[in-house]
Design an enzyme around this catalytic site. Structure first.
Site, PDB file in Angstrom:
ATOM      1  CB  SER A  90       4.151   1.136  -7.578  1.00  0.00           C
ATOM      2  OG  SER A  90       3.947  -0.226  -7.861  1.00  0.00           O
ATOM      3  CD  GLU A 150       1.019  -0.435  -0.589  1.00  0.00           C
ATOM      4  OE1 GLU A 150       0.670  -0.333  -1.780  1.00  0.00           O
ATOM      5  OE2 GLU A 150       1.751   0.402  -0.024  1.00  0.00           O
ATOM      6  CG  HIS A 179      -0.122  -0.347  -5.038  1.00  0.00           C
ATOM      7  ND1 HIS A 179       1.045  -0.271  -4.323  1.00  0.00           N
ATOM      8  CD2 HIS A 179       0.251  -0.332  -6.351  1.00  0.00           C
ATOM      9  CE1 HIS A 179       2.073  -0.217  -5.141  1.00  0.00           C
ATOM     10  NE2 HIS A 179       1.616  -0.234  -6.377  1.00  0.00           N
TER      11      HIS A 179
END
Length: 546
Positions: free
Chosen positions: A222, A341, A456
């Site tokens: 990320s 995600e 995610h």
């Protein structure tokens, strides 16, 4: 949120702030621990489960007082043995509900947070070094979170694992010309500068921990993955890293990524809120500055489509070019995403099936079109497809696969592609076309229990082998499939660090991505630890002319 971990979780207040002791009296156990003797000074660590661990190692001077909003300063060497059995303070932060999926409550937080942690199988030898930059939107996270404990990865992969704390939020990413450092001329990206300072510390000191300073892999997820893309292209950082792993990195571009001038108004608004000047922010109490900035961010984001300039910016010094347009350096690249995600922010459930508070999803076609249009302009303003064309393409593709076509499901797919999958695919394709080794993956192993999707952060407990930790067991699963997947991923990541080619006992060497973008290594799910498909979401991606 029952069943989510060892401790109760709630958005963090500042009552837990505590400055770490720089030198602690060693306990009897600590006095029996391993001693590393890097140039920085002797460090006494611990040896749990056969892996040597050294925690809370300062790599720069505390960024407090006049050193707030300054480039990281070198820390003098110390005499005697420094206790490295306990982690340092986490950066000051407030964790939103969805981020508690990954991050437990830090034991302590403070502005004096520039420390790193090392796990190594032995102090002798020259092993590959893997330096982890945690994610968290440049606002949350720490180097000793349960998910990124480096012990299992160091043991199975025979590598040295390093995790880094860096300045976050308003203390790490406020930008203004009046804050320009007199030595480096940088006026922004304090947290990115911290990451580079940690890499420089590793270059000088890691040999004393059994690591090879000439074989360093920088990996992150990320915001941490984006940090890899921020750091690697800068010529000033040449020689610090030799391989790159980018997990779910969002390669930002305008208007999400402003320049110093574009971010200055925000710093001025924060200073006005605190009744001071921008330079005067160096003297504001850290807790009050953090709290005031969070309130400002809510107001600013509501007025600016959610965009708040507390993030890395293209300043021409620390980050010479925006990540989306930057060419990565000539070295092996491993890059990828999770299948869903967007679920992390918009549709996350706990293992019992209860919804974790998140961001609002579209409720009808009109709101879906508005949100897709705004996302397209922020992510890919040069794309010619209209929001209507995008929605229609995604609806047609989902229907063809027998999937959901409601506005929420279409938004999840479009957000995942626009913010993550397209960037990973284009970066891998461009890197392969330049003649460099590039490996593209998609993590497809679903969450356990009554949760749904592959959000995610879902891959992190498998990269580090922490999926059996009590904080993740109910969310990630602990069965034979999960054990096999964690082993394959730890082998894949560590073999990439060693040779530049990911491989594992089951499935052998990965397939590299072709210069046209074909070749996606799917990780987990019904097909086992790894299998290869030519492309993912081919029909949807056609709308972007890919």
């Amino acid at each position: 949120m029952a069943g989510f971990g060892r401790r109760a979780m709630w958005p963090l207040g500042l009552a837990t702030l505590a400055a770490p002791a720089l030198l602690r009296a060693g306990t009897a156990a600590a006095q029996d621990g391993p001693v590393a003797r890097p140039p920085a000074g002797a460090l006494r660590g611990a040896a749990p489960d056969g892996v040597l661990a050294f925690k809370g190692i300062p790599y720069a001077a505390p960024p407090v007082g006049p050193l707030r909003y300054r480039s990281p300063q070198r820390l003098p060497t110390w005499a005697g043995e420094r206790d490295a059995t306990r982690a340092g303070a986490a950066p000051i932060q407030t964790i939103p509900p969805w981020a508690t999926w990954l991050y437990d409550r830090p034991a302590q937080m403070g502005e004096d947070c520039l420390t790193l942690n090392i796990w190594t199988p032995a102090l002798e030898g020259r092993r590959p070094v893997m330096v982890w930059i945690h994610g968290g939107a440049w606002r949350t996270g720490e180097g000793v979170a349960a998910g990124n404990d480096g012990a299992a990865l160091a043991r199975l992969g025979d590598v040295v694992v390093v995790t880094v704390n860096y300045r976050l939020g308003a203390l790490g990413f406020l930008a203004h010309p009046a804050l320009k450092d007199p030595e480096t001329r940088a006026a922004a990206n304090w947290g990115v500068q911290d990451q580079v300072a940690a890499l420089r510390w590793v270059k000088v000191n890691i040999a004393a921990f059994g690591g090879d300073p000439d074989n360093v892999t920088l990996f992150g997820q990320s915001a941490g993955g984006t940090s890899v893309a921020n750091i690697a292209p800068n010529p000033a950082n040449r020689g610090l890293i030799h391989k790159m792993i980018i997990q779910s990195g969002a390669f930002l571009g305008p208007p999400d990524l402003p320049d110093v001038a574009g971010a200055a108004a925000y710093a001025e608004a924060l200073a006005a809120r605190l009744g001071t000047t921008v330079p005067g922010l160096r003297d504001a109490p850290a807790e009050g500055l953090h709290t005031a900035e969070l309130a400002l961010a809510r107001e600013w984001g509501a007025q600016n489509g959610g965009r708040v300039p507390v993030l890395p910016i293209a300043d021409g010094v620390v980050i010479p070019a925006v990540p989306r347009g930057a060419r990565l350096p000539a070295m092996p690249l491993l890059i990828g995403t999770t299948r869903d995600e967007a679920v992390f922010w918009y549709d996350l459930l706990d293992p019992e099936g209860r919804r974790i508070p998140g961001l609002p999803s579209p409720t009808d076609d009109a709101s879906l079109l508005r949100m897709v249009g705004a996302l397209k302009e922020g992510s890919r303003p040069r794309a010619t497809a209209t929001a209507e064309a995008v929605v229609e393409a995604y609806r047609r593709a989902a229907a063809g696969r027998g999937g959901a076509t409601d506005p929420n499901a279409l938004w999840m797919a479009a957000y995942t592609d626009l913010r993550f999958r397209l960037d990973a695919l284009e970066t891998a394709r461009r890197h392969a076309a330049s003649g460099q080794p590039a490996f593209l993956y998609e993590f497809v192993h679903p969450l356990a229990g009554k949760a749904r999707g592959v959000p995610h952060c879902a891959e992190i407990p498998f990269v580090f082998g922490t999926h059996t930790d009590p904080y993740f067991a109910a969310k990630s699963g602990t069965g034979p499939a999960e054990v096999a997947l964690a082993k394959a991923m730890m082998q894949g990541w560590s073999s990439f660090a060693r040779t530049g080619v990911p491989s594992s006992d089951e499935g052998g060497a990965w397939q590299a991505v072709a210069s046209g973008g074909e070749g996606v290594n799917l990780l987990g799910g019904e097909g086992g630890p790894r299998r290869v498909v030519p492309v993912v979401r081919a029909e949807e991606l056609e709308v972007w002319n890919l």
